[in-house]
Design an enzyme around this catalytic site. Structure first.
Site, PDB file in Angstrom:
ATOM      1  N   GLU A  55      -4.957  -9.374   0.321  1.00 13.84           N
ATOM      2  CA  GLU A  55      -5.617  -9.377   1.633  1.00 13.84           C
ATOM      3  C   GLU A  55      -6.970  -9.343   1.610  1.00 13.84           C
ATOM      4  O   GLU A  55      -7.529  -8.419   0.717  1.00 13.84           O
ATOM      5  CB  GLU A  55      -5.084  -8.213   2.566  1.00 13.84           C
ATOM      6  CG  GLU A  55      -3.605  -8.167   2.994  1.00 13.84           C
ATOM      7  CD  GLU A  55      -3.297  -7.067   3.972  1.00 13.84           C
ATOM      8  OE1 GLU A  55      -4.106  -6.459   4.600  1.00 13.84           O
ATOM      9  OE2 GLU A  55      -2.375  -6.609   3.927  1.00 13.84           O
ATOM     10  N   GLU A  61       0.887  -1.125   0.125  1.00 11.47           N
ATOM     11  CA  GLU A  61      -0.053   0.081  -0.252  1.00 11.47           C
ATOM     12  C   GLU A  61       0.917   1.303   0.070  1.00 11.47           C
ATOM     13  O   GLU A  61       0.743   2.195   0.850  1.00 11.47           O
ATOM     14  CB  GLU A  61      -0.704  -0.122   1.170  1.00 11.47           C
ATOM     15  CG  GLU A  61      -1.748  -1.062   1.035  1.00 11.47           C
ATOM     16  CD  GLU A  61      -2.901  -1.070   2.249  1.00 11.47           C
ATOM     17  OE1 GLU A  61      -2.954  -0.207   3.214  1.00 11.47           O
ATOM     18  OE2 GLU A  61      -3.955  -2.034   2.289  1.00 11.47           O
TER      19      GLU A  61
END
Length: 485
Positions: free
Chosen positions: A266, A119
Site C-alpha cells: 500500500e 497489519e
C-alpha cells in the site's frame, strides 16, 4: 459493453501498470468499503481498459475472482484478519481456505500471492501467536495442491512495526515482536517470498510535526543541499518512500536477515481532506503517485539497495466512502465508486516503456482565439461523422456547463483524438485544435470565472477548484471548473 460513464473517462489515466525490464511493477489495491460498489464485471472492465496488470484484493471474493478469469491480471488475494485466527489454529481450515479460494480458480484466474491478514501485529496484536503458523498451514495446503511454486505467501506490515524508522540505518523492529518477526523472516526466506510493507509517506509527513518538507514526502526533486541524509551511512534520500523501504531493509538486517525483497502493498496519497487536512489535495495526490510510478518503473531500487527494484501497489482504485475516520480516509481512490475518474496520472517517457499508442497524457483541445464558426464546424464533425462521444456535453449532462463553443469543442476533439489516434486519427480539425497536457474531460475553461454561480457548487468541489488553480492554470490564464457528474 463498457458503460458510457466509464467510456468517457477511459483515457484519463495513463497506462502505467507496466513492468519494466527489471521486473518491477505498479499495481492497484481494490477496496471493499463502498456503499454502492461496481459489479465485479465492471471493475474488471476498468482494470482492462486501463491495462492494470497487478491488483491486490482485501479478501478472496469469488465474484471478483471469476470475473478476473482469463484476463492475465496478476491477483493477490487476502485472508482477512477475521479469518486469521481459525486458519492459524487449524491445518484443515487452512486447506479448506486454499481449496475454496485459490485452487478452485487457478489457472484461469492468475492468483500469484496470498496476503495473510493485514497489519496484524499492530492492529490485532493478540493474534501474533497464530500469524506464522497460519502462513505455514497455507503453504502446506499450496504444496498439497501443487501451487506452492506459483503462489507466494506473506503478510503486510505497517510502518508502526518500526518505532523509529529514521534514520533508516538505525531502524529496528519493535522488540516486542522480535520472536514472531524472526519466525516470519525465516518463513519468507525459506519460501522465497517478500516482505510486504504498507508505506504511506502521507502519514509520515502529517504526523511529523514539520520535521520533513512536503516535497520530500511527495518525492519531488530536492537540491542536494536540502536532501535528507542518513548521518550514519551518509546516503542521500530524495523521498520518504525510499527511506521507509530502507528502514525495513535495515530492520531485517538488525535480525541478521538479508536478501528478502520488500514489496510495498500500500502507498498513495489522499486527494481530499477535511478542514484540518490541508495536505490532502488533488495536486499532491497526482504528484505523489506520478513520482511513485516513475521511481518504480525505472527500477532504481533504494539508496541502500540500489540493485533491488521495489514494486508497489497504489492505494487505491476506488474511494471508499464507508471507511471510518476523517475525510481523507475516504478519498484515496483514483476512481469514484460510480466509475468516473478523480484525476489523471501521467508518466513521462511512457512510449519508451510500454510503446503506448493511445495518446494518453496528450490531449486535443481547441486553440485559443479560433473563430467560433470554425470551432462549431469542427465540433459538429467530431460529434457526427467523427463518432465522438458527445453525450456528456449535451444540455443537462455533467459537462454541458460552461456552455461555450471552446469548451464543448475541446471535449469532443479530445474524445475523437483518443478514439482514433491508434488508427491514424489526428488533432487538427481544420487548424482549430492543438495538443495540450491538460485533459478537457476533467477540466473545462471558462472565459471569465465570475460568470459562474459558485453557490451551486458543493463545498468539496470548490475545495478542489481552488486547490488546482495554481497547478493547472495553463490555458488562456483561465480558472478551472471540475467537470464530473
Amino acid at each position: 459493453m463498457l458503460p458510457e460513464k466509464w467510456r468517457s473517462g477511459m483515457f484519463l489515466i495513463l497506462v502505467f501498470m507496466l513492468c519494466n525490464t527489471s521486473g518491477a511493477f505498479v499495481g492497484m489495491n481494490v477496496g471493499t468499503d463502498l456503499s454502492n460498489p461496481p459489479s465485479a464485471a465492471d471493475v474488471v472492465k476498468i482494470l482492462k481498459a486501463q491495462q492494470i496488470t497487478h491488483i491486490r484484493l482485501f479478501n478472496a471474493d469469488h465474484k471478483m475472482l471469476s470475473a478476473l478469469a482469463k484476463t492475465g491480471i496478476e491477483v493477490m488475494v487476502s485472508i482477512t484478519n477475521e479469518e486469521l485466527l481459525g486458519i492459524g489454529e487449524s491445518r484443515s481450515t487452512a486447506a479448506d481456505w486454499v481449496n475454496r479460494n485459490v485452487a478452485a480458480f487457478v489457472p484461469a484466474t492468475n492468483i500469484t500471492a496470498i496476503a495473510v491478514g493485514s497489519e496484524v501485529l499492530t492492529t490485532i496484536p493478540n493474534a501474533y501467536a497464530v500469524l506464522v503458523p497460519a502462513m505455514w498451514y497455507i503453504h502446506s495446503a499450496l504444496v498439497a495442491s501443487n501451487l506452492n511454486f506459483l503462489v507466494k505467501i506473506s503478510t503486510p506490515q505497517s510502518m508502526d512495526v518500526m518505532p523509529k524508522p529514521f534514520p533508516p540505518s538505525t531502524a529496528i523492529f519493535n522488540s516486542t515482536w522480535n520472536n514472531v518477526m524472526w519466525q516470519l523472516l525465516q518463513f519468507l526466506k525459506k519460501t522465497d517470498s517478500y516482505f510486504m510493507l504498507n508505506a504511506h509517506p502521507y502519514y509520515g509527513y502529517t504526523s511529523g510535526n514539520g520535521i520533513f518538507p512536503l516535497d520530500y514526502a511527495l518525492s519531488r526533486a530536492l537540491p542536494r543541499n536540502k536532501q535528507i541524509v542518513d548521518p550514519n551511512t551518509l546516503l542521500h534520500y530524495t523521498s520518504m518512500f525510499e527511506a521507509m523501504v530502507d528502514a525495513a531493509y535495515y530492520s531485517m538486517e538488525a535480525l541478521n536477515v538479508s536478501g528478502i525483497p520488500v514489496l510495498v502493498t500500500e502507498t498513495g496519497w489522499p486527494w481530499l481532506g477535511g478542514t484540518n487536512e490541508s495536505d490532502a489535495t488533488v495536486d499532491n495526490a497526482v504528484v505523489y503517485n506520478n513520482n511513485l510510478i516513475r521511481h518504480v518503473l525505472n527500477g532504481s531500487g533504494t539508496p541502500s539497495q540500489p540493485a533491488m527494484p521495489v514494486s508497489a501497489y497504489i492505494y487505491e482504485l476506488f474511494n471508499e466512502d464507508l471507511r471510518p475516520g476523517p475525510t481523507s480516509e475516504k478519498n484515496w481512490g483514483v476512481f469514484f465508486p460510480n466509475g468516473t475518474t478523480v484525476y489523471s496520472l501521467s508518466l513521462s517517457g511512457a512510449s519508451q516503456i510500454g510503446g503506448n499508442s493511445s495518446g494518453v497524457g496528450a490531449f486535443c483541445v481547441a486553440k485559443n482565439g479560433v473563430d467560433s464558426s470554425a470551432l462549431l464546424a469542427g465540433l459538429n464533425w467530431a460529434c457526427g461523422p467523427g463518432s465522438a462521444n458527445c453525450t456528456p456535453i449535451q444540455a443537462g449532462q455533467p459537462c454541458y456547463e460552461p456552455n461555450t463553443a471552446e469548451n464543448h469543442a475541446s471535449y469532443a476533439f479530445n474524445d475523437y483524438f483518443h478514439r482514433t489516434r491508434s488508427s491514424g486519427g489526428t488533432c487538427d480539425f481544420g487548424g482549430s485544435a492543438m495538443i495540450s497536457s491538460i485533459d478537457p474531460r476533467r477540466y473545462v475553461f471558462p472565459t471569465h470565472f465570475s460568470h459562474f454561480d459558485l453557490s451551486a457548487a458543493s463545498s468539496n468541489l470548490l475545495t478542489i477548484i481552488f486547490q488546482q488553480l495554481e497547478v493547472e492554470r495553463k490555458l488562456n490564464d483561465s480558472s478551472i471548473w471540475a467537470c464530473r457528474p
